[in-house]
Design an enzyme around this catalytic site. Structure first.
Site, mmCIF file in Angstrom:
data_model
loop_
_atom_site.group_PDB
_atom_site.id
_atom_site.type_symbol
_atom_site.label_atom_id
_atom_site.label_comp_id
_atom_site.label_asym_id
_atom_site.label_seq_id
_atom_site.Cartn_x
_atom_site.Cartn_y
_atom_site.Cartn_z
ATOM 1 N N HIS A 295 0.798 -1.229 0.000
ATOM 2 C CA HIS A 295 0.000 0.000 0.000
ATOM 3 C C HIS A 295 0.828 1.275 0.000
ATOM 4 O O HIS A 295 0.261 2.369 0.005
ATOM 5 C CB HIS A 295 -0.932 0.030 1.220
ATOM 6 C CG HIS A 295 -2.120 -0.858 1.089
ATOM 7 N ND1 HIS A 295 -3.278 -0.477 0.450
ATOM 8 C CD2 HIS A 295 -2.333 -2.130 1.506
ATOM 9 C CE1 HIS A 295 -4.157 -1.464 0.484
ATOM 10 N NE2 HIS A 295 -3.601 -2.477 1.123
ATOM 11 N N LYS A 480 -8.916 13.426 4.445
ATOM 12 C CA LYS A 480 -8.057 12.240 4.406
ATOM 13 C C LYS A 480 -7.113 12.298 5.603
ATOM 14 O O LYS A 480 -7.092 13.305 6.310
ATOM 15 C CB LYS A 480 -7.260 12.182 3.100
ATOM 16 C CG LYS A 480 -6.485 13.465 2.803
ATOM 17 C CD LYS A 480 -5.792 13.412 1.447
ATOM 18 C CE LYS A 480 -6.795 13.562 0.327
ATOM 19 N NZ LYS A 480 -6.864 12.370 -0.499
ATOM 20 N N ARG A 481 -6.352 11.258 5.776
ATOM 21 C CA ARG A 481 -5.353 11.245 6.845
ATOM 22 C C ARG A 481 -4.404 12.432 6.681
ATOM 23 O O ARG A 481 -4.064 12.811 5.556
ATOM 24 C CB ARG A 481 -4.583 9.918 6.779
ATOM 25 C CG ARG A 481 -3.584 9.670 7.858
ATOM 26 C CD ARG A 481 -3.175 8.198 7.847
ATOM 27 N NE ARG A 481 -2.709 7.762 6.552
ATOM 28 C CZ ARG A 481 -1.436 7.823 6.137
ATOM 29 N NH1 ARG A 481 -0.507 8.334 6.935
ATOM 30 N NH2 ARG A 481 -1.071 7.376 4.951
ATOM 31 N N LYS A 486 0.509 14.312 1.579
ATOM 32 C CA LYS A 486 -0.841 14.575 1.054
ATOM 33 C C LYS A 486 -1.084 16.077 0.853
ATOM 34 O O LYS A 486 -2.059 16.482 0.243
ATOM 35 C CB LYS A 486 -1.892 13.967 1.982
ATOM 36 C CG LYS A 486 -1.831 12.432 2.013
ATOM 37 C CD LYS A 486 -2.829 11.851 2.994
ATOM 38 C CE LYS A 486 -2.695 10.338 3.114
ATOM 39 N NZ LYS A 486 -3.252 9.615 1.974
ATOM 40 N N THR A 588 -8.671 6.136 -2.118
ATOM 41 C CA THR A 588 -10.047 5.695 -2.403
ATOM 42 C C THR A 588 -11.023 6.841 -2.191
ATOM 43 O O THR A 588 -12.123 6.822 -2.732
ATOM 44 C CB THR A 588 -10.449 4.492 -1.520
ATOM 45 O OG1 THR A 588 -10.210 4.811 -0.146
ATOM 46 C CG2 THR A 588 -9.682 3.247 -1.904
ATOM 47 N N LYS A 592 -14.672 7.981 -4.160
ATOM 48 C CA LYS A 592 -15.959 8.287 -3.509
ATOM 49 C C LYS A 592 -16.506 9.618 -4.013
ATOM 50 O O LYS A 592 -17.696 9.749 -4.301
ATOM 51 C CB LYS A 592 -15.775 8.306 -1.987
ATOM 52 C CG LYS A 592 -15.449 6.951 -1.403
ATOM 53 C CD LYS A 592 -14.770 7.041 -0.040
ATOM 54 C CE LYS A 592 -14.142 5.699 0.330
ATOM 55 N NZ LYS A 592 -13.161 5.813 1.411
#
Length: 745
Positions: A295, A480-481, A486, A588, A592
């Site tokens: 991952h 998100k995390r 990110k 993911t 969504k």
């Protein structure tokens, strides 16, 4: 299901609070579901994951049982609004995409009638409950069981002992039915026995910045992996006797990242110590049994365990790791590997065990989770293994379950699709691509749905956060995390730049917009905590400025979880997926948002690449450095300070960290963030995630989206086109690929 509905009709509701009703109605449904649990076929797949981010079970399970609408009607007749159960909290047994993917996969397998069973840990407390106080993240225990846990079945008759060098823990299984065409189960083990033993399943991801914390994490990983392997071996012996050559014929195990890789050594231990299988034969069996999903390429997430730590509590496992390492080295020498290649693939090096290298050596199949990610695994992380064993490597682009993320999260959009193409798309395997030819005639109906979902989202935010967002604002969402790669920090700088431009009246046609953030930082991740504080400081500035807040607002939602996500993905116009190219394995969340009709504003990273391939770059907004650009910048040298010198707007936004515009409460967070961008640190160069490099392109792209959205018809058509072409990103497709190409179920 008539039995459930009949019992519900008879249920007395007078004088009962929401929690009592929740438990009573759940128990009625659970009786129905438990009676339908499917018998395992001879060949079964097992999914081992340290996280399962299930989300709230109540509405999802009633939908899967086909009674959600009828339940709402019956309760309404009794004077109860079914939405009252929203106060029941999620089972937050995961941190982000890893755990949510695992939950989507179990959902899809059940919907498709495939025998896939999950194994994990029944944590007493979830990740943590997040509150924002004075702009700072505060972590509170996430007591998800405080309202009861009616969706689990405790199996006292199937508990087993897990032995460590210093004590023994009892693994008590709890089964959660996963409802679909089949009813499979997710089995979560709770640690019981001594006070020390009970700590094993107390918290998800305990802090591992001390030796004690590291040992606890190692115990967790061994605990559930050993419980799962012990159960599979015991079941095999009962059915087929003590012959294990056929074990891989009936059992296939998927390792979700490196956390459960220790299961490989445990299965070898059981076969050799308990059943006298020779070591070479045991290795041959595990090589046919296990598969590994990678991952991430981030080094900190590729687990390595020091031998002394493993030996301290699991001496037999340490010995097995060493024996596998010797076997691997001899095998690689025999087939002509160089010393350098052997070192790259080594399971044991410098007194440390590499879980990723162990998984790659043993697994029948190794897969990445998006086309770009798998390519990076082949070219970089596992390049030597790929050159010698290319047949091992596969891509399985992630997916999401449309049942939760479209049918449950967005019944209004689902109804629009029903009216346009019928209800067949709701079936597992089916897609909604037939919607594509009709998007131009449906844009107004879609626009109304989107506005309704925004109203619902804004009402929820007002209730939970006390932040009022006016109607018709354009919604940009980054949820998100919280991690530096990110690049939530880059979005914060972009907002600041837009704010400054608005203050100077340089954006005369700017359409009112709100930026919605949701994220949790790991408790010890101080930079991430600093980014949360910085975003909240910006939110206070923007929202409190009456000259600007009619055009721009910012909100950081507290305790972002699956239930919050269901509302945000349905109510957003723009999905911000802005990670540094090459670092997001898949994502993911991007799927969504796409499925709910948001355009993607993102880098060419992870599954964004495939989203653009399927829905068209003309219907999305791609910006920033590509993977090859990032690699070239690393090679040639990159100076973010030169860019700051050239661009006064960038300089002003970045300097806001340290020039007194904002306060970090004396923590030093903001100075450390500023230094990470301009000076670097002992372990990285300045701006190693290329925030400043991509910032101008990002701001320009955000402003282009804002301009384009003024043409309601054109923008709504782009959004609905994304929905129409999102079926590829269904986890039903992903699971069918696993079932066909890896598991053979």
């Amino acid at each position: 299901m008539n039995g459930f509905l009949e019992e519900l009709e008879r249920l007395e509701v007078a004088g009962k609070d929401a929690v009592t009703l929740y438990n009573e109605i759940s128990a009625l449904a659970m009786r129905e579901a438990e009676g339908k649990i499917s018998r395992r076929p001879e060949r079964t797949a097992y999914y081992l994951s340290v996280e399962f981010l299930i989300g709230r079970s109540f509405y999802n399970n009633l939908m899967e049982l086909g009674v959600l609408g009828e339940t709402a009607r019956i309760l309404a007749n009794k004077g109860v609004d079914i939405n009252v159960f929203e106060e029941i909290e999620d089972a937050a047994l995961g941190n982000g995409g890893l755990g949510r993917l695992a939950a989507c996969f179990l959902d899809s397998a059940a919907a498709l009638g495939l025998p896939l069973y999950g194994y994990g840990i029944r944590y007493r407390y979830g990740l943590f409950k997040q509150e924002i106080k004075d702009g700072f993240q505060v972590e509170l225990p996430d007591d998800w069981q405080k309202y009861g846990d009616p969706w689990s079945i405790r199996r006292d008759g199937e508990k087993r002992e897990i032995v460590f060098a210093d004590y023994t823990a009892t693994a008590v299984p709890y089964d959660i039915p996963i409802i679909g065409k089949r009813v499979n189960t997710l089995r979560l083990f709770q640690a019981e026995g001594s006070a020390e033993a009970e700590k094993i399943s107390e918290y998800l991801y305990p802090a591992d910045d001390t030796e004690e914390g590291k040992l606890l994490r190692l115990r967790q990983e061994y605990f559930f992996s050993a419980a799962a392997m012990g159960e599979l071996v015991e079941r095999h012996v009962k059915r087929y006797g003590r012959t294990f050559e056929n074990f891989p014929k009936y059992n296939t195990v998927q390792l979700n990242d490196t956390h459960p890789v220790i299961a490989i050594a445990e299965l070898i231990r059981l076969l050799t110590k308990e059943y006298n299988v020779t070591f070479p034969k045991a290795v041959q069996i595990v090589k046919q049994t296990f598969n590994y999903t990678n991952h991430t390429i981030l080094p900190e997430a590729l687990e390595c365990w020091r031998e002394e730590l493993v030996r301290k509590i699991l001496p037999d496992i340490a010995d097995i790791f060493l024996k596998i390492a010797v076997m691997q080295e001899n095998e690689l020498k025999t087939i002509g590997y160089s010393a350098e290649e052997i070192d790259e693939m080594a399971i044991y090096r410098n007194e440390v065990f590499s879980m990723a290298n162990l998984a790659v050596y043993i697994a029948t199949a190794v897969n990445g989770v998006a086309a770009l990610h798998t390519d990076i695994l082949k070219r970089s992380l596992f390049r030597t293994a790929y050159r010698k064993f290319p047949q091992k490597f596969q891509n399985k682009t992630n997916g999401i379950t449309k049942r939760r993320w479209l049918m449950l999260a967005n019944p209004e959009l689902s109804a629009l699709i029903d009216g346009a193409i019928g209800t067949g798309w709701r079936e597992a395997r089916a897609d909604h691509g037939k919607l594509l030819p009709r998007v131009k005639e449906l844009w107004e109906a879609f626009y109304e749905v989107k506005e309704e979902k925004k109203k619902q989202l804004f009402a929820y935010i007002a209730e939970k956060e006390g932040v009022v967002i006016p109607e018709h604002f354009l919604v940009f969402a980054q949820v998100k995390r919280l991690h530096e790669y990110k690049r939530q920090l880059m979005t914060a700088f972009a907002i600041l730049e837009i704010y400054y431009l608005l203050k100077e009246n340089k954006l005369p046609d700017f359409r009112p917009s709100v930026f919605v953030f949701g994220a949790k930082s790991a408790p010890a991740y101080l930079r991430a905590k600093g980014i949360i504080k910085f975003i909240n400081e910006i939110a206070d500035l923007v929202n409190g400025d009456e000259a600007v807040n009619g055009l721009l607002r910012v909100v950081f939602v507290q305790n972002y979880n699956v239930s919050y996500a269901e509302k945000i993905v349905a109510g957003s116009d723009v999905s911000l997926q802005v990670s540094t190219a090459g670092l997001e394995a898949s994502g993911t969340g991007n799927m969504k948002f796409m499925m709910n009709g948001a355009v993607t504003c993102g880098t060419m990273d992870g599954a964004n690449v495939e989203i653009v391939e399927h829905a068209g770059e003309e219907n999305n907004y791609i910006f920033g450095a590509r993977v090859e650009d990032v690699e070239a910048l690393k090679e040639s040298g990159y100076d973010p300070n030169a860019l700051l010198e050239e661009n006064p707007l960038h300089r002003r936004a970045v300097s806001a960290l340290v020039d007194g515009t904002f306060s970090d409460g004396g923590t030093g967070y903001f100075k450390e963030l500023y230094d990470s961008l301009t000076v670097g640190a002992s372990w990285h160069k300045p701006d190693h995630y290329f925030v400043i490099y991509d910032l101008k392109d990002y701001v320009d792209t955000l402003l282009r989206i804002n301009r384009d959205s003024a043409d309601k018809a054109s923008f709504a058509i782009k959004q609905l086109t994304n929905t129409a072409l999102s079926s590829y990103f269904s986890s039903d497709r992903t699971i069918l690929e696993y079932a066909r190409d890896i598991w053979e179920i």
